[in-house]
Design an enzyme around this catalytic site. Structure first.
Site, PDB file in Angstrom:
ATOM      1  N   ASP A   1     -20.064  33.240-110.699  1.00 47.86           N
ATOM      2  CA  ASP A   1     -19.483  32.800-109.437  1.00 47.86           C
ATOM      3  C   ASP A   1     -18.442  33.841-109.013  1.00 47.86           C
ATOM      4  O   ASP A   1     -18.059  34.701-109.812  1.00 47.86           O
ATOM      5  CB  ASP A   1     -18.848  31.428-109.636  1.00 47.86           C
ATOM      6  CG  ASP A   1     -18.212  30.885-108.371  1.00 47.86           C
ATOM      7  OD1 ASP A   1     -18.809  31.066-107.295  1.00 47.86           O
ATOM      8  OD2 ASP A   1     -17.128  30.298-108.461  1.00 47.86           O
ATOM      9  N   LYS A   2     -18.003  33.783-107.764  1.00 47.79           N
ATOM     10  CA  LYS A   2     -16.981  34.734-107.295  1.00 47.79           C
ATOM     11  C   LYS A   2     -15.585  34.118-107.291  1.00 47.79           C
ATOM     12  O   LYS A   2     -14.712  34.523-108.048  1.00 47.79           O
ATOM     13  CB  LYS A   2     -17.314  35.248-105.891  1.00 47.79           C
ATOM     14  CG  LYS A   2     -16.323  36.298-105.378  1.00 47.79           C
ATOM     15  CD  LYS A   2     -16.489  36.581-103.913  1.00 47.79           C
ATOM     16  CE  LYS A   2     -15.866  35.515-103.048  1.00 47.79           C
ATOM     17  NZ  LYS A   2     -14.385  35.486-103.077  1.00 47.79           N
TER      18      LYS A   2
ATOM     19  N   PHE B   1     -10.788  31.376 -83.798  1.00 50.50           N
ATOM     20  CA  PHE B   1     -11.748  32.232 -84.502  1.00 50.50           C
ATOM     21  C   PHE B   1     -13.055  31.480 -84.728  1.00 50.50           C
ATOM     22  O   PHE B   1     -13.076  30.278 -84.948  1.00 50.50           O
ATOM     23  CB  PHE B   1     -11.165  32.639 -85.857  1.00 50.50           C
ATOM     24  CG  PHE B   1     -12.125  33.373 -86.736  1.00 50.50           C
ATOM     25  CD1 PHE B   1     -12.202  34.749 -86.706  1.00 50.50           C
ATOM     26  CD2 PHE B   1     -12.984  32.684 -87.577  1.00 50.50           C
ATOM     27  CE1 PHE B   1     -13.097  35.425 -87.502  1.00 50.50           C
ATOM     28  CE2 PHE B   1     -13.888  33.349 -88.373  1.00 50.50           C
ATOM     29  CZ  PHE B   1     -13.940  34.722 -88.338  1.00 50.50           C
TER      30      PHE B   1
ATOM     31  N   LYS C   1      -5.958  39.212 -82.832  1.00 53.97           N
ATOM     32  CA  LYS C   1      -6.216  39.840 -84.131  1.00 53.97           C
ATOM     33  C   LYS C   1      -7.671  39.575 -84.499  1.00 53.97           C
ATOM     34  O   LYS C   1      -8.223  38.501 -84.211  1.00 53.97           O
ATOM     35  CB  LYS C   1      -5.287  39.298 -85.220  1.00 53.97           C
ATOM     36  CG  LYS C   1      -5.475  37.834 -85.564  1.00 53.97           C
ATOM     37  CD  LYS C   1      -4.498  37.387 -86.635  1.00 53.97           C
ATOM     38  CE  LYS C   1      -4.736  35.923 -87.002  1.00 53.97           C
ATOM     39  NZ  LYS C   1      -3.752  35.435 -87.980  1.00 53.97           N
TER      40      LYS C   1
ATOM     41  N   ARG D   1      -8.958  44.122 -97.342  1.00 52.15           N
ATOM     42  CA  ARG D   1      -9.531  43.380 -96.222  1.00 52.15           C
ATOM     43  C   ARG D   1      -8.693  43.659 -94.985  1.00 52.15           C
ATOM     44  O   ARG D   1      -7.508  43.322 -94.935  1.00 52.15           O
ATOM     45  CB  ARG D   1      -9.551  41.889 -96.542  1.00 52.15           C
ATOM     46  CG  ARG D   1     -10.435  41.555 -97.725  1.00 52.15           C
ATOM     47  CD  ARG D   1      -9.968  40.312 -98.456  1.00 52.15           C
ATOM     48  NE  ARG D   1     -10.201  39.078 -97.731  1.00 52.15           N
ATOM     49  CZ  ARG D   1     -11.243  38.282 -97.920  1.00 52.15           C
ATOM     50  NH1 ARG D   1     -12.172  38.623 -98.803  1.00 52.15           N
ATOM     51  NH2 ARG D   1     -11.382  37.163 -97.262  1.00 52.15           N
TER      52      ARG D   1
ATOM     53  N   THR E   1     -22.679  33.151-105.137  1.00 54.59           N
ATOM     54  CA  THR E   1     -21.488  32.556-104.531  1.00 54.59           C
ATOM     55  C   THR E   1     -21.834  31.837-103.240  1.00 54.59           C
ATOM     56  O   THR E   1     -22.817  32.163-102.569  1.00 54.59           O
ATOM     57  CB  THR E   1     -20.425  33.645-104.270  1.00 54.59           C
ATOM     58  OG1 THR E   1     -19.297  33.056-103.626  1.00 54.59           O
ATOM     59  CG2 THR E   1     -20.977  34.759-103.391  1.00 54.59           C
TER      60      THR E   1
ATOM     61  N   ASP F   1     -19.729  31.977-100.792  1.00 52.90           N
ATOM     62  CA  ASP F   1     -18.978  32.698 -99.763  1.00 52.90           C
ATOM     63  C   ASP F   1     -19.905  33.432 -98.805  1.00 52.90           C
ATOM     64  O   ASP F   1     -21.086  33.646 -99.091  1.00 52.90           O
ATOM     65  CB  ASP F   1     -18.026  33.712-100.406  1.00 52.90           C
ATOM     66  CG  ASP F   1     -16.729  33.053-100.836  1.00 52.90           C
ATOM     67  OD1 ASP F   1     -16.474  31.931-100.379  1.00 52.90           O
ATOM     68  OD2 ASP F   1     -15.988  33.651-101.628  1.00 52.90           O
TER      69      ASP F   1
ATOM     70  N   LYS G   1     -28.323  28.261-106.965  1.00 56.85           N
ATOM     71  CA  LYS G   1     -27.792  29.016-108.099  1.00 56.85           C
ATOM     72  C   LYS G   1     -28.610  28.732-109.352  1.00 56.85           C
ATOM     73  O   LYS G   1     -29.004  29.653-110.086  1.00 56.85           O
ATOM     74  CB  LYS G   1     -26.321  28.647-108.340  1.00 56.85           C
ATOM     75  CG  LYS G   1     -25.352  29.128-107.277  1.00 56.85           C
ATOM     76  CD  LYS G   1     -23.919  28.772-107.663  1.00 56.85           C
ATOM     77  CE  LYS G   1     -22.929  29.272-106.625  1.00 56.85           C
ATOM     78  NZ  LYS G   1     -21.534  29.021-107.032  1.00 56.85           N
TER      79      LYS G   1
ATOM     80  N   ASN H   1     -19.416  23.214-108.289  1.00 59.73           N
ATOM     81  CA  ASN H   1     -20.613  23.804-107.690  1.00 59.73           C
ATOM     82  C   ASN H   1     -21.301  24.786-108.629  1.00 59.73           C
ATOM     83  O   ASN H   1     -22.381  25.278-108.328  1.00 59.73           O
ATOM     84  CB  ASN H   1     -20.272  24.481-106.355  1.00 59.73           C
ATOM     85  CG  ASN H   1     -19.215  25.553-106.518  1.00 59.73           C
ATOM     86  OD1 ASN H   1     -18.515  25.604-107.532  1.00 59.73           O
ATOM     87  ND2 ASN H   1     -19.077  26.413-105.541  1.00 59.73           N
TER      88      ASN H   1
END
Length: 1247
Positions: free
Chosen positions: A450-451, A592, A615, A648, A728, A730, A867, A890
């Site tokens: 996993d991350k 966003f 931004k 990032r 992951t 993400d 997964k 998870n």
């Protein structure tokens, strides 16, 4: 990295959405019905005639405050025969296997499923039969009881731990509305339909519909660490009607709504239902649900209705099945036991036939052999067969299994006691939660990780920034004073600073405090104003709750540099600008989303000016800059540097707007906001109109902190030829960025995405179809021309598309339809889909082959089920040993599916740890677990098994040679007590210590030379080849041990003139030669000598002679005349120097070939381990020198320019909540002097 254009996918009507997690395994009936309608339309099938619907159960319905409702007959399901129970689960969980009544029968049943235990039980029964038995019954009963007892005790201890864990969870307390008032109740007594009251920091006991809370508009914050390992908060919200009408206890007692919703499933991202109350229906979704395993945060009190309980909850549904895990060596050992048993039967059959012919030709004619029983030669041969089965039973040694369990237990304790795997910061030691898989740790080929919380800490840190073309954040920048360089900035001048915040560039603070550079002040003002962070006062402190950890880090950075976000209302936002409190009017907030990749806020300043702050991702912001904007090139260079450092990035810009321009735009905005169709598209068009001609201020660089030692661990494991895949939930860009950070991805790799993979697999499928022999031959061409220089990044949507993992309930029907269409159509849509299960399986195999050609594989936006499926595919098609490591619920399914499951323990929750086989606190400990403990365990177990089989073959086959000289009469070559004690006392301890303590090289060299791990992956230290080598080695040893004493005894005369050539003296000499030989043989195989090893070898030999002289003494014969019959045999035989010479000669001939072969192998064909051993002293001195230096080389980043992932990974914020005013109450403004401090809590994200 900029998004790549997708290749056109002809295999589906639309390409998968990379932003969506594709749950596909637990669809609701409504979804299946809609898809079936679509299929019917595509096939142009006529609608079936309408039929009256049967009176079946109507989905999942719950009546609030009515426990009897769930017990109605229509909600009963058949369990067994006529027994029924409610389809609604209770809230108690059960993970244990046994109870008081079932332990003994169930445990014995499980143990006798092991072939060896069943074999020895049958053997014991044979030994009770007088006509067959050749050995006393206790020689088998004692070891069997010992084995069963030790294993039962171990199973009992493990199950008691599960009982304690279940009891702890089931006995947690919560408040339940019973008899019109809240009463404290245990979790296990909760039922569907109960109204519960939760308090701050309570764990959520079931899947609950949020009704109301103490926060404004029933807002409730939850921490989902147990679910997904993320510590940032997420918000949930109750319905407006329940918030307004269910605040008091008596109101909740009258609550009688009927809830209709989807049935229990594993979809963490979705919930659909309706609430019927007071004649009206209200829609329910996931935002209204509190899931079991989460924790209530920053909410003093909340109330909810239990929808799913116990095993029906989503966290339990995602757990997957508990699988019984066995090591490769275990399975191999079982096959070898079957092989030995087959050899045993053949040997016994041959000896029985020999006895039949011997008795026919010799035995029946010798008067002195007549026993008066009158049995025929065939019957005697039959009895001889069973007699030899008993005699030669030690070829299948029962003590083997006891010894293996002891070794595994010891190796597990070594892992638990390893201080180098102890994490002092959290006081967390490593824990081996199983004792049966240790040697498997030395054979891992694939790691699935996993991350979030596993590779990363899920902590964002503001590291660098670029303002007006100048970069800040480097401690060596020119603006820093010489005495300050290398020291963190002192923020004590700011009374609101955060002690955990660190920044190295003193020049930026100097610039801010001097107020000389307006752009620098504007930069941090933007960070403190342009966000969706919400703030709340708690006990005199300000608590920040952000939509993502990134946003929280930016607002926290602004606070430390003197721009403190204080409060906000629906229309205003207040900040502290360098000790001066300023309130701005919020005119509009442009939130966003993943398509816009930016957010903006339009503010009215106290002096009447209107300004837009923006931004977002640099690729998006740069497209909207004013052509005359300054510092674009220098900022671009800084962005490239930040990206190469895997930070990032985010660009900041602003724009001044006139009142007339704003008024005109606001009218369009209002119109778009109330649009009934395509509202999001309409709003985006309006946002585009105002977000242009921006002026660039600068860029931020945030570090997504990896856990300590992650890149080094991954690099070291890669050198051991262990492939690491990241799985992951993400987003793609976030996962890719972390891939570069931890060096799974490098600049010289070619990255392949889902669309590329789909095209490759489609081409392979077409090639197979066009080949007449496509179904019978395997295509061996590689997918990539440069193996090892490729990486694969694939999302869950593409994974489903590629593997054709559609909905299970309709998969077979769908494949059948596709096959029919393929036969009748040549359209591209049809020919690119698998037409049957065989093609689907080949496509899966092709995908696994392609992924395994890549150096790195990252699967993102994948569900817990996906997964586990990825792990299963690799296990199925590569026959590889796999390890999964994760920290959240998870990851549980993946952890259970892999051969080895590792849980990361700590702040992220304990669900993964509870389901794991091994647990520790940091990812970096994985290299020590595998390269040290795993490798040692594998080597020790292999050496133990090879030697154990050898010593038992050497011991048992002496009976075989002896049978040729005793008429195949099932007579033993040794004394009975020697046979009983051989494996228990005389030869067990030295080999047991080798299995526990031996090591070819120490732990430092094991880590320094990862290539030492390769033999385990290849299984080269224990396989059928090694087994037959041990067999022939034992055969050779038994041959020498029998025939040299036999030859010596043929023409022997003692010093006293007597010939010690009797059977008992021969048995003593053969047994003595065997004991000395096998104990010296294990000495030759021992690499790591300790005092205990010396003691064990010499002690075993001494124990043999001591016990032998005792049981051969006259005194014990007088007490037990029928049991101890070798009276004086040892003293009579061993007083003869000639027999001692025979023993020495026998031992020497047995060991000399082994010494020669070992010398030749280490000299001519040395292994990697032999080479390291040869230079061990040199390496140890080098390690000591390096430790004294204690200098670490500077870490060099890649040189490739790429974009980082902040703006892409950012989730939707709280703009909607802020704009509607639902999340904020009109409170008196908090004055700075009323606060003691400001702190930041884990950030929030709306799922």
């Amino acid at each position: 990295m900029s998004a790549r254009p997708r290749a056109g996918s002809q295999g589906s009507l639309e390409e998968p959405d990379d932003e969506v997690m594709p749950y596909s395994d637990d669809e609701t009936d409504e979804e299946l019905q809609s898809e079936d309608d679509l299929d019917r339309t595509e096939d142009q099938l006529p609608e079936p005639e309408p039929r009256p619907a049967p009176a079946a159960e109507a989905g999942w319905t719950i009546q609030a405050n009515d426990r009897e409702y769930c017990r109605r007959p229509e909600f009963q399901k058949k369990v067994f025969l006529c027994f029924k129970k409610s389809r609604y689960s209770g809230n108690a969980i059960k993970t244990y296997k046994y109870n008081v009544l079932t332990f003994l029968p169930l445990n014995l049943y499980e143990q006798f499923k092991r072939a060896a235990n069943l074999y020895f039980l049958c053997l014991l029964i044979l030994q009770i039969i007088p006509e067959i038995t050749t050995l006393p019954w206790y020689t088998t009963l004692v070891p069997l009881v010992l084995v069963l007892g030790i294993t039962a005790i171990k199973d009992l201890v493990d199950d008691l731990a599960r009982h304690r864990m279940d009891k702890e969870i089931n006995n947690r307390r919560c408040d339940v509305l019973l008899n019109n008032r809240f009463e404290e109740t245990r979790w296990m007594h909760l039922q569907v339909g109960d109204v519960v009251r939760l308090k701050k920091n309570d764990f959520i006991p079931a899947d609950i519909l949020l009704l109301s809370s103490s926060n404004a508009n029933s807002l409730c914050y939850v921490e989902t660490a147990e679910l997904d390992g993320e510590t940032n908060l997420k918000f949930k919200m109750g319905l407006k009607v329940t918030d307004e009408q269910l605040q008091k206890e008596d109101q909740m007692a009258q609550f009688d709504a009927l809830i209709k919703c989807e049935e229990p499933n594993n979809r963490l991202d979705k919930f659909l239902g309706t609430m019927d109350w007071k004649g009206k229906s209200y829609s329910l979704d996931l935002d209204n649900m509190l899931l079991r395993g989460c924790k209530v945060r920053n909410t003093e009190q909340s109330h909810g209705l239990v929808i799913f309980a116990g095993n029906d909850t989503k966290i339990m549904r995602n757990g997957g099945k508990t699988r019984f895990k066995r090591t490769t060596i275990d399975r191999l050992m079982n096959y070898m036991v079957y092989t030995i048993f087959g050899l045993l039967v053949l040997l016994c059959a041959g000896l029985a036939i020999g006895h039949t012919y011997w008795y026919e030709s010799i035995g029946s004619k010798a008067w002195y052999l007549n026993d008066g029983l009158g049995h025929s030669s065939s019957y005697r041969g039959f009895l001889s067969f069973w007699g030899y089965i008993i005699i030669l039973n030690t070829m299948v040694p029962i003590s083997l299994y006891v010894s293996v369990e002891v070794i595994r237990l010891g190796q597990s304790k070594f892992i638990n006691w390893d201080l180098q795997m102890y994490y002092a910061e959290k006081d967390t030691p490593a824990k081996a939660r199983t004792t049966t898989l240790n040697e498997q740790l030395g054979q891992i080929e694939y790691i699935f990780s996993d991350k979030t919380g596993t590779l990363t800490q899920n902590i964002m840190a503001f590291k660098k920034c670029a303002i007006s073309g100048r970069t800040y954040g480097d401690s060596t920048s020119a603006g820093s004073g010489g005495f300050e360089r290398g020291k963190p900035v002192d923020f004590s001048w700011n009374k609101y600073f955060d002690n955990n915040f660190q920044f190295d560039d003193h020049s930026l603070v100097s610039c801010i405090r001097s107020k000389k550079d307006a752009q620098v002040l504007e930069f941090f003002k933007l960070l403190s104003l342009c966000h969706t962070v919400m703030v709340e006062q708690k006990e005199g402190e300000l608590v920040y709750q952000a939509a993502s950890p990134d946003e929280g880090a930016l607002v926290s950075a602004a606070r430390n540099f003197g721009f403190v976000f204080l409060s906000r209302t629906q229309d205003t936002i207040t900040i502290l600008e360098m000790d001066q409190e300023v309130t701005y009017t919020t005119l509009a907030m442009l939130d966003f989303d993943s398509d816009r990749k930016r957010m903006s806020i339009i503010l009215k300043f106290p002096d009447g000016r209107i300004r837009l702050y923006c931004k977002g991702a640099d690729t998006v912001v740069y497209q909207r800059l004013n052509p005359n904007s300054e510092h674009k090139e220098t900022t671009q260079e800084s962005l490239n540097v930040f990206a190469n450092e895997t930070l990032r990035t985010l660009c900041l810009a602003y724009k001044d707007i006139s009142q007339e321009e704003y008024d005109a735009w606001d009218l369009k905005h209002q119109k778009a906001s109330i649009s009934m169709g395509n509202r999001d598209e309409a709003l985006n068009e309006v946002y585009e109109e105002i977000e242009n001609n921006l002026l660039l201020i600068g860029a931020t660089a945030i570090e997504d902190k990896l856990q300590d030692g992650v890149p080094e661990t991954i690099a070291k494991l890669a050198k051991a030829d262990i492939k690491i895949w990241v799985l992951t939930g993400d987003k793609k860009e976030t996962a890719e960025n972390i891939g570069y950070s931890c060096e799974l991805l490098t600049d010289d790799m070619k990255i392949h995405y889902g669309e590329d993979v789909n095209v490759q697999l489609r081409n392979r499928q077409t090639q197979r179809r066009n080949d007449p022999q496509g179904r019978s031959k395997k295509l061996k061409e590689t997918f990539f021309p440069e193996p090892g220089k490729n990486a694969l990044i694939i999302t869950g949507g593409w994974l489903n598309e590629i593997l054709y993992e559609k909905k299970k309930k309709r998969r077979r029907l769908r494949l059948k339809k596709l096959r029919k269409r393929y036969m009748n159509s040549n359209s591209p849509q049809d020919i690119n889909q698998p037409i049957d299960e065989w093609e689907k399986e080949k496509r899966q195999e092709d995908f696994v082959d392609m992924a395994c050609e890549c150096s790195s594989v990252i699967c993102c936006r994948v569900t817990p089920k996906q997964k586990a499926n990825v792990v299963s595919l690799v296990k199925r098609y590569k026959k590889a040993v796999t390890l999964s490591i994760g920290d959240g619920a998870n990851d549980v399914n993946m952890i259970k599916t892999a051969d080895i499951g590792v849980g990361i323990s700590g702040q992220e929750g304990m669900q993964a740890v509870m389901s794991s086989d091994y647990a520790f606190a940091q990812f970096r400990f994985l290299q020590r677990l595998l390269l040290v403990h795993g490798r040692w365990s594998y080597i020790r177990m292999c050496k133990f098994l090879r030697y154990f089989f050898y010593k038992n073959f050497a011991f048992t086959l002496v009976h075989f040679w002896f049978s040729f000289f005793n008429g195949f009469s099932s007579q033993t070559a040794y004394e009975d007590w020697f046979i009983t004690l051989y494996n228990v006392c005389y030869s067990s301890l030295p080999v047991l210590l080798v299995g526990l303590l031996d090591q070819d090289v120490n732990d430092k060299l094991s880590l320094r030379f990862p290539k030492l791990y390769l033999p385990g992956q290849l299984g080269s230290l224990f396989n059928y080849r090694n087994f037959f080598i041990s067999l022939f080695h034992g055969l050779f040893t038994s041959l020498i041990i029998f025939f040299i004493p036999y030859g010596a005894f043929q023409q022997t005369m003692g010093q006293d003139g007597e010939a010690p050539s009797d059977y008992q003296s021969f048995a003593v000499v053969a047994a003595s030669s065997l004991i000395i030989t096998v104990n010296l043989q294990i000495s030759l195989n021992t690499n790591y000598w300790t005092f205990v090893n010396f003691f064990a070898v010499l002690g075993s030999i001494a124990l043999y002679f001591g016990v032998m002289f005792d049981i051969h003494s006259a005194g014990i014969h007088v007490i037990f005349p029928t049991t101890f019959t070798f009276t004086g045999a040892a003293s009579n035989a061993l007083r003869q120097p000639y027999l001692w010479l025979t023993i020495i000669l026998t031992v020497g001939i047995c060991l000399l070939p082994v010494i020669c072969i070992q010398f030749l192998y280490q000299t001519i064909w040395p292994s990697v381990g032999d080479k390291v051993q040869r230079n061990r002293k040199k390496y140890e001195l080098e390690d000591e020198a390096e430790e004294r230096k204690k200098t670490k080389p500077a870490f060099v980043r890649g040189g490739r320019s790429r974009r980082s992932a902040y703006a892409f990974s950012h989730s939707r914020g709280y703009a909607d909540l802020i704009a509607t005013g639902r999340s904020v109450r009109q409170r008196p403004r908090v004055r700075p002097e009323l606060r003691d401090s400001i702190r930041e809590v884990p950030q929030a994200e709306n799922i």
